[in-house]
Design a protein around this motif. Structure first.
Motif, mmCIF file in Angstrom:
data_model
loop_
_atom_site.group_PDB
_atom_site.id
_atom_site.type_symbol
_atom_site.label_atom_id
_atom_site.label_comp_id
_atom_site.label_asym_id
_atom_site.label_seq_id
_atom_site.Cartn_x
_atom_site.Cartn_y
_atom_site.Cartn_z
ATOM 1 N N ILE A 188 14.951 -21.884 -30.639
ATOM 2 C CA ILE A 188 15.400 -20.486 -30.705
ATOM 3 C C ILE A 188 15.540 -19.975 -29.267
ATOM 4 N N GLU A 189 16.622 -19.242 -29.008
ATOM 5 C CA GLU A 189 16.892 -18.761 -27.646
ATOM 6 C C GLU A 189 15.948 -17.596 -27.309
ATOM 7 N N THR A 190 14.848 -17.894 -26.625
ATOM 8 C CA THR A 190 13.885 -16.864 -26.212
ATOM 9 C C THR A 190 13.424 -17.158 -24.780
ATOM 10 N N GLN A 191 12.563 -16.265 -24.272
ATOM 11 C CA GLN A 191 11.985 -16.500 -22.935
ATOM 12 C C GLN A 191 11.230 -17.822 -22.906
ATOM 13 N N MET A 192 10.592 -18.154 -24.079
ATOM 14 C CA MET A 192 9.806 -19.386 -24.141
ATOM 15 C C MET A 192 10.722 -20.598 -23.910
ATOM 16 N N THR A 193 11.888 -20.631 -24.580
ATOM 17 C CA THR A 193 12.764 -21.805 -24.450
ATOM 18 C C THR A 193 13.603 -21.743 -23.167
ATOM 19 N N ALA A 194 13.799 -20.531 -22.616
ATOM 20 C CA ALA A 194 14.536 -20.422 -21.345
ATOM 21 C C ALA A 194 13.749 -21.104 -20.225
ATOM 22 N N ALA A 195 12.425 -21.200 -20.403
ATOM 23 C CA ALA A 195 11.577 -21.789 -19.360
ATOM 24 C C ALA A 195 11.542 -23.315 -19.440
ATOM 25 N N VAL A 196 12.164 -23.880 -20.493
ATOM 26 C CA VAL A 196 12.149 -25.336 -20.667
ATOM 27 C C VAL A 196 13.137 -25.959 -19.663
ATOM 28 N N GLU A 213 18.990 -28.431 -23.148
ATOM 29 C CA GLU A 213 20.308 -28.771 -23.680
ATOM 30 C C GLU A 213 20.162 -29.683 -24.894
ATOM 31 N N ALA A 214 19.240 -30.660 -24.825
ATOM 32 C CA ALA A 214 19.045 -31.572 -25.960
ATOM 33 C C ALA A 214 18.552 -30.782 -27.170
ATOM 34 N N GLY A 215 17.590 -29.888 -26.946
ATOM 35 C CA GLY A 215 17.043 -29.084 -28.043
ATOM 36 C C GLY A 215 18.117 -28.229 -28.696
ATOM 37 N N ARG A 216 18.980 -27.678 -27.868
ATOM 38 C CA ARG A 216 20.059 -26.825 -28.368
ATOM 39 C C ARG A 216 21.078 -27.568 -29.217
ATOM 40 N N ARG A 217 21.442 -28.768 -28.759
ATOM 41 C CA ARG A 217 22.596 -29.440 -29.404
ATOM 42 C C ARG A 217 22.201 -30.376 -30.543
ATOM 43 N N MET A 218 20.917 -30.838 -30.564
ATOM 44 C CA MET A 218 20.555 -31.862 -31.549
ATOM 45 C C MET A 218 20.263 -31.265 -32.922
ATOM 46 N N ASN A 219 21.264 -30.584 -33.449
ATOM 47 C CA ASN A 219 21.154 -30.039 -34.799
ATOM 48 C C ASN A 219 22.566 -29.877 -35.352
ATOM 49 N N SER A 220 22.667 -29.640 -36.654
ATOM 50 C CA SER A 220 24.000 -29.623 -37.286
ATOM 51 C C SER A 220 24.860 -28.455 -36.834
ATOM 52 N N MET A 221 24.269 -27.425 -36.221
ATOM 53 C CA MET A 221 25.054 -26.283 -35.768
ATOM 54 C C MET A 221 25.494 -26.463 -34.305
ATOM 55 N N GLY A 222 24.910 -27.452 -33.591
ATOM 56 C CA GLY A 222 25.270 -27.702 -32.201
ATOM 57 C C GLY A 222 24.889 -26.572 -31.262
ATOM 58 N N GLN A 223 23.939 -25.769 -31.630
ATOM 59 C CA GLN A 223 23.530 -24.631 -30.802
ATOM 60 C C GLN A 223 22.101 -24.209 -31.178
ATOM 61 N N GLY A 224 21.488 -23.416 -30.307
ATOM 62 C CA GLY A 224 20.172 -22.868 -30.620
ATOM 63 C C GLY A 224 20.320 -21.690 -31.589
ATOM 64 N N GLY A 225 19.212 -21.356 -32.241
ATOM 65 C CA GLY A 225 19.225 -20.172 -33.102
ATOM 66 C C GLY A 225 18.891 -18.922 -32.291
ATOM 67 N N GLN A 226 19.109 -17.766 -32.872
ATOM 68 C CA GLN A 226 18.757 -16.498 -32.251
ATOM 69 C C GLN A 226 17.474 -15.967 -32.910
ATOM 70 N N PRO A 227 16.685 -15.158 -32.165
ATOM 71 C CA PRO A 227 15.487 -14.590 -32.788
ATOM 72 C C PRO A 227 15.796 -13.895 -34.123
ATOM 73 N N VAL A 228 16.982 -13.285 -34.220
ATOM 74 C CA VAL A 228 17.321 -12.571 -35.459
ATOM 75 C C VAL A 228 17.391 -13.533 -36.648
ATOM 76 N N PHE A 246 16.200 -27.884 -17.852
ATOM 77 C CA PHE A 246 17.590 -27.859 -18.327
ATOM 78 C C PHE A 246 17.928 -28.979 -19.312
ATOM 79 N N ALA A 247 17.610 -30.236 -18.953
ATOM 80 C CA ALA A 247 18.048 -31.366 -19.785
ATOM 81 C C ALA A 247 17.386 -31.295 -21.166
ATOM 82 N N ILE A 248 16.102 -30.979 -21.178
ATOM 83 C CA ILE A 248 15.392 -30.912 -22.467
ATOM 84 C C ILE A 248 15.928 -29.730 -23.274
#
Ligand code: NAD
Length: 469
Positions: free
Chosen positions: A408-416, A422-437, A418-420
C-alpha cells in the motif's frame, strides 16, 4: 507516495514505449465516488445446474439498480427478473458474444460433482473477452465444509482454482472473487455485492469470502450512501497513513469517528480529527492501562459500534540480530494489546450488540518476510485471533474480521529501498500498489450494519499479490 511509472505507462508515449519493451502496463483503477451507481454497466448472469441463488440475485440486482443480461445456459433468468420490473434479455447468440459487460456473476451453488464443471467452462469461455476494464467477476458457491457429500465438497473447493486463475488472466484492473454463501444467508448477499461489484473493491482480488447466517441483529442501512449513520467508530493509529484513510471513509459513510493515536502524534491526530469533525483520543494502546482507558472512553460515549485495530509497528531485524525488546514491542502493539482491549470492551459491555471488530493483518503474516519474524508472528496471530474469536463473539452478536493489506502506498512503504519497492508494487495482478483508501473501503464493508453475515473472514487487499498466494 505517487507511482510515477503508472502515469508514464498510461501516457501516449509511455504506453508505446512500454508495449515495445514488453514492460507492465498497469491501468489506473476506478475508485468509488459518492453518488455513483454500484455497477457502471451491465451484469452478465450465468449459472450451473440447480443453481440456488438466482431468485435472491434477482432481488439484489433490482435493489442496486443493475442492468442484467442472461447467458444462454440460464434461460430461467428472464422469468425471475422480468416480474420484478427489470429489463433483461439473452446475451449474445449461440455463436456470437453479446455486448461488453461490467460484471460476470456465476451461481455455482448447485454443483454437486466435478463432471458438472463444463457449465463454468461454457460461461467463462464465452464471456472472458467481453468484460470491460476494471470489471468484476463473482463466483458464488457453497463452503466445502458445509457440503453433504465428498463429491460436492470437491467441486465446490475446485472453484477457488478457477477464480484465482480468472483473476490472473483477465487483467486490465478486473477483479475476481469467490463467495461461499451458506444456506440461510441469502439476505446477506446485497451488502456483499454492493462492495464486491463496485469500485470500492478496486484492489481486492482473488479472495474467498464466506457469508454465513447473520450474527446479531439484522439491520440493512436506511441509506446505503451513509451506511454508518449514527454509529460510533474507534480507529486506532488514525493520525496518518492507512488509519487516517479509514477514519475519512468512516466519516464519509456517516459515522461519528473517534481517532486514536499515541500522544507523540497529537498534532497529526488533531488535524485529522478536526478535518472530519471527529474526536481525538491520545492514548498509547501498548500501555498496561489502555484497555481500561478505552472502556472508560467508550462508556462515556454510550458504547461503541465499531472498533478498528489499525495501529501497528514494525521493528525489522533478522531474528539472529533482533534484541528482545524489539520482539516484545511489536508483538505487544500488533497483537497482545488488541486481545486485551477486545476482552475488556466485551466484558464491560462497552461494545454494543451488533458491534463490529475489524483488525489489520498483513500479507507478511501470510507469506512470512525476511527480517520480520516479530511482525509476521503478530500479523499471523491477528488472523488466529479473528478465526478463534469469531464463534465466541457471535454468541454476543458481535462480528470480527480482518483485512490483510499487501503493498500500500504509504510513508511506511515510501521508506522501502527503490528496487524492493518497485518489486512490491508490480508483483501483483494489478501491476501497481494499492492506496490507503482501498484498505479503508474494505474495512468499511466489514463495519457496515449490512455485514452481519461476515465473521471470521480475512480478506487480502493486495491486488492478488504473488506473495503468499
Ligand atoms: P503508519 O506507521 O503510517 O501508521 C501507523 C499508526 O499507528 C501511526 O500513526 C502510529 O503512531 C500509530 N501507532 C503505533 N503504535 C501505536 C500505539 N502503541 N498506540 C497508538 N497508536 C499507535 O503505518 P500504515 O502503513 O498506515 O499501517 C497501518 C496498519 O496497516 C498497520 O497495522 C500496518 O502493520 C498495516 N499494514 C500496512 C501495510 C502497508 O503497505 N503500508 C501493509 C500491510 C499491513
Amino acid at each position: 507516495m505517487s507511482d510515477s511509472y503508472l502515469g508514464f505507462a498510461n501516457s501516449p508515449l509511455g504506453s508505446r514505449v512500454a508495449s515495445m519493451l514488453g514492460l507492465p502496463q498497469p491501468l489506473p483503477l476506478e475508485r468509488y465516488q459518492p453518488g455513483q451507481p454500484v455497477v457502471r454497466g451491465s451484469v452478465l448472469v450465468g449459472a450451473g445446474p440447480d443453481a440456488k441463488l438466482l431468485p435472491a440475485l434477482a432481488g439484489v440486482f433490482k435493489a442496486i439498480g443493475a442492468q442484467t443480461v442472461a447467458h444462454r445456459d440460464v434461460p430461467q433468468w428472464m422469468g425471475l427478473a422480468n416480474p420484478l420490473g427489470m429489463m433483461t434479455g439473452r446475451w449474445g447468440t449461440d455463436d456470437q458474444p453479446g455486448e461488453k459487460v461490467k460484471a460476470l456473476v456465476f451461481d455455482a451453488t448447485g454443483l454437486t460433482d466435478s463432471g458438472q464443471s463444463d457449465a463454468l467452462y461454457r460461461f467463462f469461455h464465452d464471456a472472458a473477452r467481453s468484460v470491460l476494464p476494471c470489471g468484476r467477476v463473482l463466483v458464488l458457491g457453497r463452503a466445502p465444509e458445509s457440503c453433504t457429500t465428498p463429491r460436492q465438497a470437491t467441486v465446490q473447493r475446485a472453484l477457488e482454482g478457477l477464480t484465482r486463475s480468472l483473476a490472473k488472466e483477465l487483467k486490465r484492473g478486473i477483479t475476481a472473487q469467490l463467495v461461499y454463501v451458506a444456506e440461510g444467508a441469502e439476505d446477506q448477499l446485497e451488502g456483499a455485492l454492493r462492495f464486491l461489484l463496485s469500485p470500492r473493491s478496486a484492489y481486492v482480488s482473488a479472495q474467498v469470502v464466506r457469508l454465513s447466517k447473520p450474527v446479531g441483529p439484522v439491520a440493512a442501512p436506511q441509506d446505503w450512501a451513509q451506511p454508518l449513520a449514527g454509529k460510533k467508530v474507534l480507529v486506532t493509529g488514525a493520525s496518518r497513513g492507512i488509519g487516517a484513510a479509514i477514519a475519512e471513509v468512516m466519516a464519509r459513510d456517516g459515522a461519528q469517528v473517534i481517532c486514536l493515536d499515541v500522544p507523540q502524534a497529537q498534532a497529526g491526530l488533531d488535524e485529522v480529527a478536526q478535518r472530519l469533525g471527529a474526536k481525538a483520543l491520545a492514548q498509547d494502546i501498548g500501555s498496561a492501562e489502555a484497555p481500561q482507558a478505552l472502556v472508560d472512553a467508550a462508556l462515556l460515549d454510550g458504547g461503541w459500534d465499531v472498533v478498528v485495530h489499525n495501529a501497528g509497528i514494525t521493528r525489522d531485524k533478522t531474528i539472529a540480530n533482533m534484541k528482545e525488546h524489539l520482539w516484545q514491542a511489536v508483538v505487544n502493539v500488533n497483537l497482545s494489546t488488541q486481545e486485551r482491549i477486545n476482552d475488556a470492551l466485551v466484558a464491560s459491555g462497552a461494545l454494543k450488540t451488533g458491534a463490529r471488530i475489524v483488525c489489520v493483518s498483513s500479507i507478511s503474516g501470510i507469506a512470512g518476510n525476511l527480517g520480520q519474524t516479530n511482525y509476521a508472528l503478530s500479523k499471523a496471530g491477528v488472523i488466529g485471533m479473528v478465526q478463534s474469536m469469531a464463534p465466541v463473539l457471535a454468541e454476543q452478536g458481535i462480528t470480527i474480521n480482518a483485512v490483510a493489506p499487501g503493498f500500500i502506498e504509504t510513508q511506511m512503504t515510501a521508506a522501502v529501498p527503490f528496487a524492493i519497492r518497485e518489486a512490491g508494487r508490480r508483483m501483483n495482478s494489478m501491476g501497481q500498489g494499492g492506496q490507503p483508501v482501498d484498505v479503508a473501503e474494505t474495512i468499511a464493508w466489514f463495519a457496515s450494519p449490512a455485514s452481519s453475515g461476515l465473521t471470521g473472514n480475512v480478506v487480502r487487499v493486495c491486488g492478488q499479490s504473488l506473495l503468499g498466494a
